[in-house]
Design a protein around this motif. Structure first.
Motif, mmCIF file in Angstrom:
data_model
loop_
_atom_site.group_PDB
_atom_site.id
_atom_site.type_symbol
_atom_site.label_atom_id
_atom_site.label_comp_id
_atom_site.label_asym_id
_atom_site.label_seq_id
_atom_site.Cartn_x
_atom_site.Cartn_y
_atom_site.Cartn_z
ATOM 1 N N ILE A 170 -3.459 -4.911 -6.651
ATOM 2 C CA ILE A 170 -4.480 -5.799 -6.097
ATOM 3 C C ILE A 170 -5.663 -5.863 -7.069
ATOM 4 N N LEU A 171 -5.881 -7.054 -7.605
ATOM 5 C CA LEU A 171 -6.954 -7.265 -8.579
ATOM 6 C C LEU A 171 -8.259 -7.669 -7.908
ATOM 7 N N ASP A 172 -8.142 -8.257 -6.709
ATOM 8 C CA ASP A 172 -9.328 -8.677 -5.965
ATOM 9 C C ASP A 172 -8.899 -8.959 -4.531
ATOM 10 N N GLY A 173 -9.857 -8.860 -3.604
ATOM 11 C CA GLY A 173 -9.561 -9.133 -2.211
ATOM 12 C C GLY A 173 -8.876 -7.964 -1.531
ATOM 13 N N SER A 174 -8.179 -8.273 -0.434
ATOM 14 C CA SER A 174 -7.540 -7.227 0.362
ATOM 15 C C SER A 174 -6.365 -7.808 1.138
ATOM 16 N N SER A 175 -5.481 -6.915 1.570
ATOM 17 C CA SER A 175 -4.272 -7.338 2.273
ATOM 18 C C SER A 175 -3.595 -6.111 2.868
ATOM 19 N N TYR A 176 -2.446 -6.334 3.497
ATOM 20 C CA TYR A 176 -1.671 -5.239 4.076
ATOM 21 C C TYR A 176 -0.219 -5.324 3.633
ATOM 22 N N PHE A 177 0.376 -4.170 3.386
ATOM 23 C CA PHE A 177 1.830 -4.037 3.305
ATOM 24 C C PHE A 177 2.248 -3.220 4.515
ATOM 25 N N ASP A 178 3.258 -3.688 5.223
ATOM 26 C CA ASP A 178 3.840 -2.930 6.331
ATOM 27 C C ASP A 178 5.204 -2.441 5.874
ATOM 28 N N VAL A 179 5.478 -1.165 6.111
ATOM 29 C CA VAL A 179 6.764 -0.563 5.740
ATOM 30 C C VAL A 179 7.318 0.184 6.946
ATOM 31 N N ARG A 180 8.627 0.318 6.985
ATOM 32 C CA ARG A 180 9.274 1.056 8.072
ATOM 33 C C ARG A 180 9.416 2.524 7.690
ATOM 34 N N ASP A 181 9.146 3.422 8.650
ATOM 35 C CA ASP A 181 9.355 4.841 8.390
ATOM 36 C C ASP A 181 10.807 5.212 8.704
ATOM 37 N N ARG A 182 11.131 6.486 8.612
ATOM 38 C CA ARG A 182 12.494 6.974 8.878
ATOM 39 C C ARG A 182 12.997 6.608 10.272
ATOM 40 N N ASP A 183 12.062 6.524 11.223
ATOM 41 C CA ASP A 183 12.418 6.238 12.613
ATOM 42 C C ASP A 183 12.242 4.768 12.969
ATOM 43 N N ASP A 184 12.116 3.921 11.944
ATOM 44 C CA ASP A 184 12.025 2.473 12.109
ATOM 45 C C ASP A 184 10.700 2.014 12.734
ATOM 46 N N ARG A 185 9.665 2.846 12.637
ATOM 47 C CA ARG A 185 8.348 2.453 13.136
ATOM 48 C C ARG A 185 7.549 1.837 11.999
ATOM 49 N N TRP A 186 6.718 0.858 12.348
ATOM 50 C CA TRP A 186 5.893 0.200 11.329
ATOM 51 C C TRP A 186 4.697 1.067 10.939
ATOM 52 N N ILE A 187 4.495 1.160 9.633
ATOM 53 C CA ILE A 187 3.294 1.751 9.048
ATOM 54 C C ILE A 187 2.570 0.627 8.313
ATOM 55 N N ARG A 188 1.288 0.494 8.570
ATOM 56 C CA ARG A 188 0.469 -0.507 7.869
ATOM 57 C C ARG A 188 -0.307 0.198 6.767
ATOM 58 N N VAL A 189 -0.221 -0.352 5.553
ATOM 59 C CA VAL A 189 -0.925 0.190 4.396
ATOM 60 C C VAL A 189 -1.998 -0.827 3.997
ATOM 61 N N ALA A 190 -3.256 -0.410 4.071
ATOM 62 C CA ALA A 190 -4.374 -1.282 3.695
ATOM 63 C C ALA A 190 -4.513 -1.284 2.178
ATOM 64 N N MET A 191 -4.540 -2.464 1.609
ATOM 65 C CA MET A 191 -4.641 -2.621 0.159
ATOM 66 C C MET A 191 -5.943 -3.333 -0.175
ATOM 67 N N SER A 192 -6.634 -2.819 -1.198
ATOM 68 C CA SER A 192 -7.852 -3.480 -1.654
ATOM 69 C C SER A 192 -7.921 -3.391 -3.178
ATOM 70 N N LYS A 193 -8.940 -3.978 -3.728
ATOM 71 C CA LYS A 193 -9.099 -4.058 -5.178
ATOM 72 C C LYS A 193 -8.865 -2.698 -5.832
ATOM 73 N N GLY A 194 -7.968 -2.670 -6.814
ATOM 74 C CA GLY A 194 -7.665 -1.451 -7.552
ATOM 75 C C GLY A 194 -6.431 -0.713 -7.069
ATOM 76 N N ASP A 195 -5.886 -1.094 -5.916
ATOM 77 C CA ASP A 195 -4.695 -0.412 -5.384
ATOM 78 C C ASP A 195 -3.425 -0.958 -6.033
ATOM 79 N N LEU A 196 -2.618 -0.050 -6.554
ATOM 80 C CA LEU A 196 -1.298 -0.391 -7.073
ATOM 81 C C LEU A 196 -0.288 0.353 -6.196
ATOM 82 N N ILE A 197 0.711 -0.363 -5.701
ATOM 83 C CA ILE A 197 1.697 0.230 -4.800
ATOM 84 C C ILE A 197 3.098 -0.119 -5.287
ATOM 85 N N THR A 198 4.023 0.829 -5.097
ATOM 86 C CA THR A 198 5.436 0.547 -5.363
ATOM 87 C C THR A 198 6.213 0.812 -4.080
ATOM 88 N N LEU A 199 7.042 -0.143 -3.718
ATOM 89 C CA LEU A 199 7.940 -0.028 -2.578
ATOM 90 C C LEU A 199 9.353 0.055 -3.132
#
Length: 180
Positions: free
Chosen positions: A100-129
């Protein structure tokens, strides 16, 4: 490397751009994310063009392709439909890497038990799925994020909507969870 904020989501079908925290909130730690193959770095997005830390990550992980997308009603053609498409639960045959170079957003991923986890992303966050993880993406209420998309080799844009459990990459991902 500072932390990232993540939490288990509620079941509400309200506006996808809202935080959707459980009440009380159930935070998810960096370690819990890493256990499902999700990794995070905090970088200085103001110097992304010449950032030695970003360059090191790209070289170590083989992220040879890069482009930049701006997700905003004035910048992305067919914005409404694209945002809906990004929010469809899907997987990829390759890792998904976003910075994320600017602004903000969310990535939602499933955990082992198929529950949603929301990951808040903002400027400077690098994520790998990891390839094979069910996930989705949305902007938050600001309706704006500028992100670098990174790939190993040629970009792969194909998303496979759930159910995609018969894919070898999905089976390999689920198997990796059982081993860890």
């Amino acid at each position: 490397m500072s932390g990232i904020e993540a939490w288990y989501m509620d079941e509400s079908s309200e506006d996808q751009r809202l935080p959707h925290r459980l009440s009380p909130n159930r935070p998810v730690t960096r370690e819990q994310l890493e256990q499902i193959g999700v990794y995070h770095w905090k970088l200085n997005a103001d110097i992304y063009e010449n950032d030695p830390e970003l360059q090191k990550i790209r070289e170590e992980r083989g992220y040879s392709y890069m482009d930049i997308i701006t997700i905003h009603p004035d910048k992305l053609p067919d914005y409404g439909n694209k945002v809906k498409m990004f929010y469809e639960e899907h997987l990829h045959l390759d890792d998904e890497i976003r910075y994320i170079l600017d602004g903000s957003s969310y990535f939602d991923v499933r955990d082992r038990d198929d529950r949603w986890i929301r990951v808040a992303m903002s400027k400077g966050d690098l994520i790998t799925l990891p390839a094979g993880i069910y996930h989705r993406f949305t902007v938050d209420e600001a309706n704006y994020t500028k992100a670098m998309r990174l790939f190993i080799g040629e970009p792969v844009w194909k998303a496979y909507n759930r159910p995609a459990d018969d894919f070898d990459i999905r089976k390999a991902y689920v198997s990796s969870l059982a081993c860890s």
